[in-house]
Motif scaffolding. Structure first.
Motif, PDB file in Angstrom:
ATOM      1  N   ALA A  41       0.829  -1.202   0.000  1.00 36.24           N
ATOM      2  CA  ALA A  41       0.000   0.000   0.000  1.00 36.24           C
ATOM      3  C   ALA A  41       0.870   1.261   0.000  1.00 36.24           C
ATOM      4  O   ALA A  41       0.520   2.266  -0.633  1.00 36.24           O
ATOM      5  CB  ALA A  41      -0.936  -0.001   1.209  1.00 36.24           C
ATOM      6  N   GLN A 319      -8.225   3.014  -0.810  1.00 38.71           N
ATOM      7  CA  GLN A 319      -6.873   3.568  -0.934  1.00 38.71           C
ATOM      8  C   GLN A 319      -6.662   4.692   0.076  1.00 38.71           C
ATOM      9  O   GLN A 319      -5.631   4.757   0.766  1.00 38.71           O
ATOM     10  CB  GLN A 319      -6.650   4.087  -2.352  1.00 38.71           C
ATOM     11  CG  GLN A 319      -6.535   2.993  -3.402  1.00 38.71           C
ATOM     12  CD  GLN A 319      -6.323   3.550  -4.795  1.00 38.71           C
ATOM     13  OE1 GLN A 319      -5.937   4.707  -4.950  1.00 38.71           O
ATOM     14  NE2 GLN A 319      -6.570   2.733  -5.806  1.00 38.71           N
ATOM     15  N   ARG A 322      -6.463   3.273   3.689  1.00 39.60           N
ATOM     16  CA  ARG A 322      -5.167   2.646   3.990  1.00 39.60           C
ATOM     17  C   ARG A 322      -4.079   3.692   4.203  1.00 39.60           C
ATOM     18  O   ARG A 322      -3.247   3.565   5.119  1.00 39.60           O
ATOM     19  CB  ARG A 322      -4.780   1.692   2.856  1.00 39.60           C
ATOM     20  CG  ARG A 322      -5.685   0.476   2.739  1.00 39.60           C
ATOM     21  CD  ARG A 322      -5.122  -0.552   1.779  1.00 39.60           C
ATOM     22  NE  ARG A 322      -6.088  -1.617   1.561  1.00 39.60           N
ATOM     23  CZ  ARG A 322      -6.812  -1.771   0.440  1.00 39.60           C
ATOM     24  NH1 ARG A 322      -6.639  -0.934  -0.577  1.00 39.60           N
ATOM     25  NH2 ARG A 322      -7.669  -2.752   0.331  1.00 39.60           N
TER      26      ARG A 322
END
Length: 348
Positions: A41, A319, A322
């Protein structure tokens, strides 16, 4: 010489991660997977690219129990009842087929899965369509584990099952599971445990509750002596849904020294909560939660009625979530604002 008893699930390759002492390594493997996800990530601006390692499916809302440390009553009044449509379930199953990164699919999410009479046919269908090593599992409070249900569980292809004992005797059990009979629970449980369990890993599950603090070790020793693995985890505030959970929870500072050290080590190793990097939770409506602990549904990350699993898992909402976790800004996320899962490391 006493004959060694084989652990449940020994004859099923998919069940072996939860057989005997392998439970410890399975938990370690999952946390390692979360660390890998965090690394990816960081590199990919919050995207993980791969399929979620663990998928949780709520095939039907609701629960037949009233555990004192669970917010089930709260969400029952907050949200309408729902049952996952067959078409949606088949679509999810089709997306899982051939996914080598999928470790397991849990047929449970903020509910008692055995209240769904169709869950056995769903598990059977999933098992026939998904030929990979992805294991199927569920968590049950065991109160509906009648002989008829036991037959269906053993015939449907389920690989693993947690049975929430939450106590070692009548007083402990009925204090935690209000309105449920200890005698009925044990009769059904003993019948199930007497069956051929060679193809299904069966684990006894407990939370570290003040209601049976002194009896927990006795319970673990008893079940292990009978050849069953035990899974123990802490109580958390379910994303802030349970305000007075401290009454039942054991503060970390009162845990055993070894437990405290283990939690501190894992927290330092991870750096932030593992859930956004490890699992995806799908409600019966098809809507997806940021985490299994978001009982109040404060953060919907997508909808599988009009998106694919990969689109949701790697979508802009996840996204951003995270990246906020990685940069220490998780309290900006509505579902994480009041959550204490990572703070108290209750996933250990």
């Amino acid at each position: 010489m006493k004959k060694k008893t084989r652990s449940p699930g020994w004859a099923n390759p998919r069940a072996r991660p939860f057989v005997g002492r392998r439970v410890f390594w399975t938990k370690f493997h999952q946390l390692y997977g979360a660390m890998v996800g965090q690394h990816r990530a960081r590199k990919n601006e919050g995207s993980l690219l791969d399929f979620p390692p663990i998928l949780q499916l709520q095939t039907k809302t609701g629960c037949n129990a009233a555990c004192v440390f669970c917010p089930q009553k709260i969400i029952t009044d907050m949200f309408p009842k729902a049952k996952m449509p067959d078409e949606l379930f088949r679509n999810i199953t089709a997306q899982c087929a051939g996914e080598s990164k999928l470790f397991g699919v849990g047929f449970v999410l903020q509910n008692e899965p055995l209240t769904d009479s169709t869950i056995f046919s769903k598990i059977s269908y999933f098992r026939k369509q998904v030929q990979s090593q992805a294991m199927t599992f569920l968590v049950t409070n065991g109160t509906l584990l009648t002989p008829e249900v036991a037959d269906r569980i053993l015939d449907c292809g389920l690989d693993a099952m947690h049975i929430s004992c939450n106590g070692f005797g009548k007083e402990d059990f009925e204090a935690a599971n209000q309105g449920k009979s200890w005698e009925e629970f044990r009769v059904n449980l003993e019948h199930f445990l007497s069956r051929d369990l060679s193809k299904i890993a069966v684990m006894m599950s407990f939370v570290r509750s003040n209601l049976y603090r002194e009896e927990l070790e006795k319970a673990i020793q008893y079940w292990r002596s009978r050849g069953f693995s035990c899974f123990v985890h802490g109580i958390n505030n379910r994303g802030g849904a349970v305000e007075d959970y401290e009454i039942y929870a054991r503060p970390m500072e009162k845990e055993k020294l070894l437990v405290r050290k283990k939690k501190k080590f894992i927290k330092n190793l991870l750096g932030c909560c593992p859930y956004p990097f490890l699992q995806m939770s799908v409600l019966a409506t098809g809507e997806c939660l940021i985490c299994t602990h978001d009982w109040q549904r404060l953060q919907i990350i997508g909808d599988l009625n009009n998106q694919s699993i990969l689109e949701v898992w790697n979508g802009p909402v996840m996204q951003e979530i995270r990246l906020k976790h990685l940069h220490g800004r998780e309290k900006e996320i509505p579902a994480c604002k009041n959550c204490d899962v990572f703070e108290n490391a209750t996933f250990v």
